[in-house]
Motif scaffolding. Structure first.
Motif, mmCIF file in Angstrom:
data_model
loop_
_atom_site.group_PDB
_atom_site.id
_atom_site.type_symbol
_atom_site.label_atom_id
_atom_site.label_comp_id
_atom_site.label_asym_id
_atom_site.label_seq_id
_atom_site.Cartn_x
_atom_site.Cartn_y
_atom_site.Cartn_z
ATOM 1 N N CYS A 2 0.941 -1.329 -0.279
ATOM 2 C CA CYS A 2 0.031 0.008 0.116
ATOM 3 C C CYS A 2 0.574 1.098 -0.115
ATOM 4 N N GLY A 3 2.329 0.981 0.140
ATOM 5 C CA GLY A 3 3.231 2.411 0.337
ATOM 6 C C GLY A 3 3.438 2.529 1.266
ATOM 7 N N VAL A 4 3.354 2.619 2.612
ATOM 8 C CA VAL A 4 3.817 2.379 4.031
ATOM 9 C C VAL A 4 5.049 1.747 3.879
ATOM 10 N N ARG A 5 5.747 2.463 4.926
ATOM 11 C CA ARG A 5 7.338 1.730 5.034
ATOM 12 C C ARG A 5 7.313 1.541 7.140
ATOM 13 N N ALA A 6 7.438 0.711 7.396
ATOM 14 C CA ALA A 6 7.897 -0.077 8.809
ATOM 15 C C ALA A 6 8.479 1.735 9.333
ATOM 16 N N TRP A 50 -0.786 6.312 14.972
ATOM 17 C CA TRP A 50 -0.222 4.628 14.567
ATOM 18 C C TRP A 50 1.157 4.307 13.987
ATOM 19 N N THR A 51 2.024 3.734 14.591
ATOM 20 C CA THR A 51 2.876 3.877 13.838
ATOM 21 C C THR A 51 2.752 2.132 13.288
ATOM 22 N N VAL A 52 3.391 2.167 11.451
ATOM 23 C CA VAL A 52 3.419 1.048 11.104
ATOM 24 C C VAL A 52 4.648 0.195 11.389
ATOM 25 N N LEU A 53 4.939 -0.966 11.614
ATOM 26 C CA LEU A 53 5.929 -2.286 12.466
ATOM 27 C C LEU A 53 6.252 -2.940 10.945
ATOM 28 N N PRO A 54 7.664 -3.662 11.164
ATOM 29 C CA PRO A 54 7.907 -4.698 10.463
ATOM 30 C C PRO A 54 6.862 -5.442 10.096
ATOM 31 N N GLY A 55 6.350 -6.018 9.319
ATOM 32 C CA GLY A 55 5.471 -7.267 8.586
ATOM 33 C C GLY A 55 5.809 -8.621 8.696
ATOM 34 N N SER A 56 5.098 -9.132 8.848
ATOM 35 C CA SER A 56 4.868 -10.591 8.457
ATOM 36 C C SER A 56 5.171 -11.187 6.901
ATOM 37 N N ILE A 57 5.062 -11.953 6.079
ATOM 38 C CA ILE A 57 4.731 -12.579 4.845
ATOM 39 C C ILE A 57 3.454 -13.493 5.243
ATOM 40 N N GLU A 106 -0.782 -14.029 3.999
ATOM 41 C CA GLU A 106 -1.701 -14.609 2.752
ATOM 42 C C GLU A 106 -3.109 -14.327 3.900
ATOM 43 N N PRO A 107 -3.901 -13.582 3.706
ATOM 44 C CA PRO A 107 -3.708 -12.201 2.272
ATOM 45 C C PRO A 107 -3.008 -11.301 3.131
ATOM 46 N N PRO A 108 -2.115 -10.342 2.642
ATOM 47 C CA PRO A 108 -0.807 -9.018 3.163
ATOM 48 C C PRO A 108 -1.539 -8.885 3.872
ATOM 49 N N ILE A 109 -1.138 -8.233 5.393
ATOM 50 C CA ILE A 109 -2.016 -7.362 5.798
ATOM 51 C C ILE A 109 -0.391 -6.203 6.317
ATOM 52 N N VAL A 110 -0.880 -5.114 7.514
ATOM 53 C CA VAL A 110 0.386 -4.362 8.284
ATOM 54 C C VAL A 110 -0.161 -3.939 8.517
ATOM 55 N N TRP A 111 1.155 -3.971 9.558
ATOM 56 C CA TRP A 111 0.911 -4.619 10.968
ATOM 57 C C TRP A 111 1.730 -3.158 11.938
ATOM 58 N N LEU A 112 1.157 -2.622 13.281
ATOM 59 C CA LEU A 112 0.979 -1.078 13.466
ATOM 60 C C LEU A 112 1.233 -1.388 15.075
ATOM 61 N N ARG A 113 1.341 -0.632 15.273
ATOM 62 C CA ARG A 113 1.309 -0.169 16.987
ATOM 63 C C ARG A 113 0.286 0.909 17.036
ATOM 64 N N GLN A 114 -0.720 1.006 17.876
ATOM 65 C CA GLN A 114 -2.029 1.568 18.192
ATOM 66 C C GLN A 114 -0.897 2.607 19.440
ATOM 67 N N PRO A 115 -2.209 3.897 19.576
ATOM 68 C CA PRO A 115 -1.274 4.288 20.405
ATOM 69 C C PRO A 115 -0.805 3.795 22.000
ATOM 70 N N ASP A 116 -1.903 3.115 22.511
ATOM 71 C CA ASP A 116 -1.757 2.344 24.056
ATOM 72 C C ASP A 116 -0.982 1.486 23.747
ATOM 73 N N GLY A 117 0.010 1.455 22.461
ATOM 74 C CA GLY A 117 0.964 0.376 22.512
ATOM 75 C C GLY A 117 0.575 -1.030 22.302
#
Length: 104
Positions: free
Chosen positions: A19-23, A53-60, A62-73
């Protein structure tokens, strides 16, 4: 994978998402999110528009997902597709983040 099973994730090699975002990117929620249980019932938690929210490194996955850290951690996932940027606004690097490397 069925809805009543889980997938153990132990490696997070994804830095660049489709989607264009990066860790390391910071994103702002565009609209309120009412958190719901698996049956669709609201559980009382609401993430408000404007939360960052902060974009985190993700896993490989299916289907592809973005990993995030919410403000509460807490961690959260989102679809890695055009829906992501409909829900989140990518924030520009601030002066305080200028020292952070942002590979292309």
């Amino acid at each position: 994978m069925s809805s009543d099973s889980f997938h153990l994730v132990t490696e997070y090699p994804v830095i660049h998402y489709q989607c264009g975002v990066r860790a390391g990117d910071r994103v702002r929620l565009r609209h309120d999110i009412i958190v719901r249980e698996h049956d669709g019932t609201p559980n009382g938690t609401v993430h408000r528009a404007g939360e960052v929210w902060t974009v985190l490194p993700g896993s490989i996955d299916e289907p592809p997902i973005v990993w995030l850290r919410q403000p509460d951690g807490e961690s959260h996932t989102w679809s890695d597709d055009s829906d992501f940027l409909a829900a989140f606004e990518l924030l520009p690097l601030s002066e305080s983040d200028a020292s952070r490397t942002h590979p292309k």
